[in-house]
Design a protein around this motif. Structure first.
Motif, mmCIF file in Angstrom:
data_model
loop_
_atom_site.group_PDB
_atom_site.id
_atom_site.type_symbol
_atom_site.label_atom_id
_atom_site.label_comp_id
_atom_site.label_asym_id
_atom_site.label_seq_id
_atom_site.Cartn_x
_atom_site.Cartn_y
_atom_site.Cartn_z
ATOM 1 N N GLY A 97 3.733 -3.747 3.899
ATOM 2 C CA GLY A 97 3.559 -4.079 2.495
ATOM 3 C C GLY A 97 2.127 -3.983 2.009
ATOM 4 N N LYS A 98 1.194 -3.623 2.905
ATOM 5 C CA LYS A 98 -0.227 -3.461 2.573
ATOM 6 C C LYS A 98 -0.819 -4.726 1.945
ATOM 7 N N GLY A 99 -0.377 -5.877 2.519
ATOM 8 C CA GLY A 99 -0.894 -7.157 2.037
ATOM 9 C C GLY A 99 -2.088 -7.648 2.822
ATOM 10 N N GLY A 100 -2.615 -6.805 3.703
ATOM 11 C CA GLY A 100 -3.763 -7.184 4.511
ATOM 12 C C GLY A 100 -4.099 -6.082 5.482
ATOM 13 N N ILE A 101 -4.918 -6.419 6.469
ATOM 14 C CA ILE A 101 -5.336 -5.470 7.497
ATOM 15 C C ILE A 101 -4.962 -6.064 8.857
ATOM 16 N N VAL A 102 -4.465 -5.218 9.750
ATOM 17 C CA VAL A 102 -4.010 -5.661 11.063
ATOM 18 C C VAL A 102 -4.827 -4.966 12.145
ATOM 19 N N SER A 103 -5.228 -5.738 13.165
ATOM 20 C CA SER A 103 -5.972 -5.154 14.282
ATOM 21 C C SER A 103 -5.462 -5.730 15.591
ATOM 22 N N ASN A 104 -5.994 -5.246 16.693
ATOM 23 C CA ASN A 104 -5.719 -5.849 17.984
ATOM 24 C C ASN A 104 -6.569 -7.111 18.130
ATOM 25 N N ASP A 105 -6.226 -7.949 19.104
ATOM 26 C CA ASP A 105 -6.926 -9.232 19.253
ATOM 27 C C ASP A 105 -8.069 -9.117 20.262
ATOM 28 N N ASN A 106 -9.076 -8.321 19.901
ATOM 29 C CA ASN A 106 -10.285 -8.245 20.712
ATOM 30 C C ASN A 106 -11.494 -8.227 19.789
ATOM 31 N N TYR A 107 -12.664 -8.396 20.385
ATOM 32 C CA TYR A 107 -13.880 -8.503 19.565
ATOM 33 C C TYR A 107 -14.130 -7.253 18.733
ATOM 34 N N LYS A 108 -14.063 -6.070 19.359
ATOM 35 C CA LYS A 108 -14.388 -4.824 18.683
ATOM 36 C C LYS A 108 -13.520 -4.626 17.444
ATOM 37 N N GLU A 109 -12.211 -4.791 17.602
ATOM 38 C CA GLU A 109 -11.318 -4.527 16.470
ATOM 39 C C GLU A 109 -11.370 -5.650 15.434
ATOM 40 N N THR A 110 -11.686 -6.867 15.862
ATOM 41 C CA THR A 110 -11.868 -7.952 14.892
ATOM 42 C C THR A 110 -13.084 -7.659 14.023
ATOM 43 N N TYR A 111 -14.162 -7.231 14.645
ATOM 44 C CA TYR A 111 -15.379 -6.832 13.906
ATOM 45 C C TYR A 111 -15.059 -5.709 12.914
ATOM 46 N N GLU A 112 -14.367 -4.695 13.398
ATOM 47 C CA GLU A 112 -14.054 -3.536 12.541
ATOM 48 C C GLU A 112 -13.124 -3.919 11.395
ATOM 49 N N MET A 113 -12.183 -4.832 11.656
ATOM 50 C CA MET A 113 -11.247 -5.267 10.619
ATOM 51 C C MET A 113 -11.983 -5.984 9.487
ATOM 52 N N ILE A 114 -12.880 -6.888 9.836
ATOM 53 C CA ILE A 114 -13.630 -7.615 8.808
ATOM 54 C C ILE A 114 -14.565 -6.661 8.079
ATOM 55 N N ASP A 115 -15.204 -5.767 8.822
ATOM 56 C CA ASP A 115 -16.108 -4.790 8.213
ATOM 57 C C ASP A 115 -15.353 -3.886 7.242
ATOM 58 N N GLN A 116 -14.144 -3.492 7.615
ATOM 59 C CA GLN A 116 -13.314 -2.667 6.732
ATOM 60 C C GLN A 116 -13.050 -3.390 5.417
ATOM 61 N N TRP A 117 -12.730 -4.680 5.509
ATOM 62 C CA TRP A 117 -12.492 -5.467 4.290
ATOM 63 C C TRP A 117 -13.748 -5.520 3.419
ATOM 64 N N LEU A 118 -14.887 -5.770 4.047
ATOM 65 C CA LEU A 118 -16.135 -5.903 3.299
ATOM 66 C C LEU A 118 -16.519 -4.608 2.593
ATOM 67 N N ASN A 119 -16.075 -3.484 3.130
ATOM 68 C CA ASN A 119 -16.423 -2.185 2.561
ATOM 69 C C ASN A 119 -15.418 -1.680 1.525
ATOM 70 N N LEU A 120 -14.339 -2.418 1.305
ATOM 71 C CA LEU A 120 -13.381 -2.023 0.264
ATOM 72 C C LEU A 120 -14.010 -2.174 -1.116
#
Length: 389
Positions: A330-353
């Motif tokens: 439903g594109k109601g958020g962003i989903v990543s794996n549960d590790n540091y690298k992908e958590t960092y990238e997920m938050i960074d992706q949000w900040l860059n929207l």
């Protein structure tokens, strides 16, 4: 129809299961269905008096197993008053004692209520595989072999909050042979509409908030929630983004683990531990945030995730939150794996929207809630499923 729910505690600090009960019962009451609860709580506790439905508080248990000698006599005297019994949660005295008492009652009387077990994610393989849980995993294997498999297999069925939970439960223990597996779904009540009082109450509880939209974590502060991933990612992102929104972590913070997380967050002046928030302050936290984050290692349903969606706040979650598929589709958020690298990238992706992209995701977030997680849909499905089981 009359339903009895059996649960170790209705204390809100215990997390999702008791909140799920509180969400469902008022809607079922509108449908003419009576729900009552048996718990091992102090009958004088404030949270017992706040609910509109009957809670039979049998007194606090004094052992980790939550043994309570009042449960079996109470059930023997009252089972005939109910059509269905729902046992919430596993691994404690109440589940084994309840199933055995109900089965014996039906044998003696040649009739009696149907009984269902609702594990609330407690059959998830995560709990057997996590390295930090090796001793508990061994205990669970033994307990399953001698006791809990009987609870699951003797009940009339096992109730799951979503399809992912149902499928995962099949992979955890041997001799898992329930009479039926039922995806009853889960939902929450529509949140209250935004009011200025929510902002005021939130500000009074979190005086260090700067008044701007922020990143929100609102849940128990527990190792499985991935809070260390979130804090470490945030501290690194501060080096990249000069105007990073504050990170507010809301949840009971009296534990040793919470203190460890506070120490981990010390390098940043922008991480705020708010303590547990409730009422207007909790809704103020959702509505004033820009995004909700939960990089959990295991999450059966995630009531706070759905509360965020219902407030039209997008969610950044791991794919260990069992409702991630609905959110991703439903594109109601962003989903990543549960590790540091992908958590960092997920938050960074949000900040860059862009602002336009964030606004679109806010609309999508509410639509995901409306399509999948309203309490009306969940309550009706729950009743239909147990009636036809």
């Amino acid at each position: 129809m009359k339903i009895l729910r059996i649960i170790p505690s209705m204390n809100p600090k215990q997390g999702g299961p008791c909140q799920g009960i509180r969400n469902a019962i008022p809607k079922m009451a509108e449908m003419g269905i009576v729900n009552e609860v048996v718990s091992f709580d102090n009958p004088q506790a404030d949270f017992i008096k706040d609910d509109s439905f009957q809670i039979h508080a049998l007194g606090e248990s004094k052992t980790p197993w939550k043994y309570n000698d009042k449960l079996v006599p109470w059930l023997e005297n009252n089972l005939s008053s109910y059509d269905f019994i729902i046992i919430h949660a596993l691994w404690l005295y109440h589940s084994q004692a309840s199933v055995n008492t109900i089965i014996e009652f039906r044998r003696k009387h040649h009739k009696g209520p149907k009984v269902f077990v609702m594990p609330h994610g407690m059959l998830d393989p995560y709990f057997q595989r996590a390295k930090e849980r090796r001793i508990k995993a061994l205990r669970n294997r033994l307990y399953w072999k001698f006791f809990e498999n009987d609870v699951v297999n003797k009940a009339d069925g096992v109730l799951f909050t979503c399809e992912e939970e149902l499928l995962l439960a099949r992979t955890t223990f041997p001799n898992y042979k329930p009479h039926s597996e039922i995806n009853v779904g889960y939902g929450i009540q529509e949140p209250p509409k935004y009011s200025e009082e929510m902002k005021i109450e939130f500000k009074s509880k979190v005086p260090k908030w700067n008044g701007k939209p922020f990143l929100l974590f609102l849940s128990r502060i527990h190792p499985k929630k991935g809070i260390d991933l979130l804090i470490n990612a945030y501290c690194q992102l501060e080096k990249k983004h000069s105007h990073l929104p504050q990170l507010i972590i809301a949840g009971p913070n009296e534990s040793k683990y919470a203190n460890d997380m506070m120490k981990l967050a010390q390098p940043s002046d922008n991480i705020i531990f708010a303590g547990m928030l409730g009422g207007l302050a909790k809704w103020g936290a959702f509505y004033e945030s820009e995004v909700f984050i939960l990089p959990s290692h295991q999450e059966n349903f995630g009531i706070a995730v759905v509360e965020s969606l219902a407030c039209a706040i997008p969610v950044l979650i791991s794919d260990k939150v069992n409702i991630w598929r609905e959110i991703q589709k439903g594109k109601g958020g962003i989903v990543s794996n549960d590790n540091y690298k992908e958590t960092y990238e997920m938050i960074d992706q949000w900040l860059n929207l862009s602002l336009k992209e964030k606004k679109e995701m806010k609309k999508n977030a509410y639509q995901v809630f409306s399509d999948h997680f309203t309490i009306t849909r969940a309550a009706q499905n729950f009743i239909n499923q147990i009636e036809n089981a």
